[in-house]
Design a protein around this motif. Structure first.
Motif, mmCIF file in Angstrom:
data_model
loop_
_atom_site.group_PDB
_atom_site.id
_atom_site.type_symbol
_atom_site.label_atom_id
_atom_site.label_comp_id
_atom_site.label_asym_id
_atom_site.label_seq_id
_atom_site.Cartn_x
_atom_site.Cartn_y
_atom_site.Cartn_z
ATOM 1 N N ASN A 36 0.825 -1.214 0.000
ATOM 2 C CA ASN A 36 0.000 0.000 0.000
ATOM 3 C C ASN A 36 0.860 1.267 0.000
ATOM 4 O O ASN A 36 2.016 1.253 -0.428
ATOM 5 N N TRP A 37 0.285 2.354 0.497
ATOM 6 C CA TRP A 37 0.956 3.653 0.464
ATOM 7 C C TRP A 37 2.271 3.649 1.247
ATOM 8 O O TRP A 37 3.150 4.473 0.994
ATOM 9 N N TYR A 39 4.585 1.502 1.018
ATOM 10 C CA TYR A 39 5.640 1.185 0.043
ATOM 11 C C TYR A 39 6.101 2.451 -0.664
ATOM 12 O O TYR A 39 7.315 2.689 -0.807
ATOM 13 N N GLU A 40 5.161 3.250 -1.128
ATOM 14 C CA GLU A 40 5.515 4.477 -1.852
ATOM 15 C C GLU A 40 6.252 5.459 -0.957
ATOM 16 O O GLU A 40 7.204 6.119 -1.372
ATOM 17 N N ARG A 43 9.710 4.134 -0.503
ATOM 18 C CA ARG A 43 10.447 4.279 -1.756
ATOM 19 C C ARG A 43 10.965 5.709 -1.931
ATOM 20 O O ARG A 43 12.121 5.917 -2.326
ATOM 21 N N ILE A 44 10.134 6.686 -1.643
ATOM 22 C CA ILE A 44 10.541 8.087 -1.792
ATOM 23 C C ILE A 44 11.711 8.404 -0.863
ATOM 24 O O ILE A 44 12.727 8.981 -1.277
ATOM 25 N N SER A 47 14.877 6.319 -1.811
ATOM 26 C CA SER A 47 15.416 6.744 -3.110
ATOM 27 C C SER A 47 16.187 8.050 -2.956
ATOM 28 O O SER A 47 17.285 8.204 -3.503
ATOM 29 N N THR A 87 14.756 1.456 -6.813
ATOM 30 C CA THR A 87 14.777 2.903 -7.068
ATOM 31 C C THR A 87 14.456 3.251 -8.516
ATOM 32 O O THR A 87 13.750 4.234 -8.782
ATOM 33 N N ARG A 90 9.315 1.242 -11.589
ATOM 34 C CA ARG A 90 8.036 1.706 -11.045
ATOM 35 C C ARG A 90 7.225 0.578 -10.420
ATOM 36 O O ARG A 90 6.261 0.834 -9.709
ATOM 37 N N LYS A 92 5.984 -2.222 -7.892
ATOM 38 C CA LYS A 92 6.099 -2.449 -6.456
ATOM 39 C C LYS A 92 6.676 -3.843 -6.242
ATOM 40 O O LYS A 92 6.131 -4.831 -6.722
ATOM 41 N N GLY A 113 4.258 -2.715 3.552
ATOM 42 C CA GLY A 113 5.092 -2.372 2.412
ATOM 43 C C GLY A 113 5.420 -3.540 1.502
ATOM 44 O O GLY A 113 6.234 -3.394 0.582
#
Length: 253
Positions: A36-37, A39-40, A43-44, A47, A87, A90, A92, A113
């Motif tokens: 879900n969110w 993970y994003e 990642r941000i 990265s 990184t 795109r 997941k 995640g």
């Protein structure tokens, strides 16, 4: 030039005393719910950390299929390898991680995640069921041929059969990956931040086999890691700049 001395990895605990039932909730979540969110968000953050401190760069990331079941197969030097390989793509990526990591507070990040546990010290069938379930729905898994992290900073001489088993049982596409430079990430406490390069290889695939014998599992695992070795040696020989230049020349041609 003298070889840089690596900081020691903390001693590993190779058997998790907690019962298999303790990890059932994590497997259930990974089998029924996509990352879900969280993970994003991770990642941000990772990265940015990778780009700023380790000048992380992915080469040929477009070789990772945009959809369908995929197993990413990198070498493993650092706890940051999970994040380095994700990184530049795109998709997941769900990660198979040692069970000792699943403790508060990090379990509240790992599980949402997309990370699921492998119970250390046991033949964990649940981990393979979870991995095959994710791949069956067209997901993307990261799995290390070597098993754990290299303590020497060099590629392992031997590989585990697990990735060969998963490749055969799932029939998924395998993308071999070389992560170069991450062996020195553990020296960050000395304020040394190496340049990390991630080179994605050509996808390969084996026909699906429901119950492959161990010899066949090992044969496939060896073949996958042989591709990782080639990619790593290529980076070792040419360096990041040389590989990038080579790729540009190939595209022009």
């Amino acid at each position: 030039m003298t070889e840089e001395r690596l900081s020691q990895i903390k001693e590993q605990v190779y058997k998790d005393p907690r019962p298999a039932e303790h990890f059932a909730k994590y497997h259930h979540r990974s089998r029924t719910t996509k990352p879900n969110w969280v993970y994003e968000m991770v990642r941000i953050v990772t990265s940015m950390y990778g780009w700023i401190f380790f000048r992380t760069r992915g080469i040929d990331a477009e070789k990772v299929p945009a959809r369908g079941p995929v197993i990413l197969a990198p070498n493993h030097f650092s706890f940051m390898d999970h994040f380095f390989l994700g990184t530049s793509i795109r998709r997941k990526v769900c990660f198979m991680a040692k069970s000792q990591l699943f403790k508060p507070p990090m379990e509240w990040i790992y599980s949402p995640g997309g990370v699921f546990p492998v119970r250390r010290g046991f033949a964990d069938e649940e981990a393979f069921i979870t991995a095959n379930t994710i791949l069956a729905r067209g997901g993307c898994i990261a799995m290390y041929s070597e098993g754990g992290r290299s303590r020497t900073g060099k590629l392992s001489e031997t590989v585990r059969p697990g990735i060969g088993r998963l490749a055969l049982q799932s029939g998924a596409t395998i993308v071999p990956i070389a992560i170069h430079g991450s062996s020195r990430v553990r020296n960050w406490k000395r304020l040394r931040f190496p340049k990390v390069t991630v080179l994605y290889g050509d996808p390969i695939r084996w026909e699906q086999v429901a119950d492959p014998p161990r010899e066949q599992q090992q044969e496939v695992a060896n073949a996958i890691f042989a591709e990782v070795r080639k990619l790593y040696a290529h980076l070792d020989s040419l360096g990041r700049r040389g590989v990038v230049h080579e790729r540009r020349e190939l595209r022009r041609a």
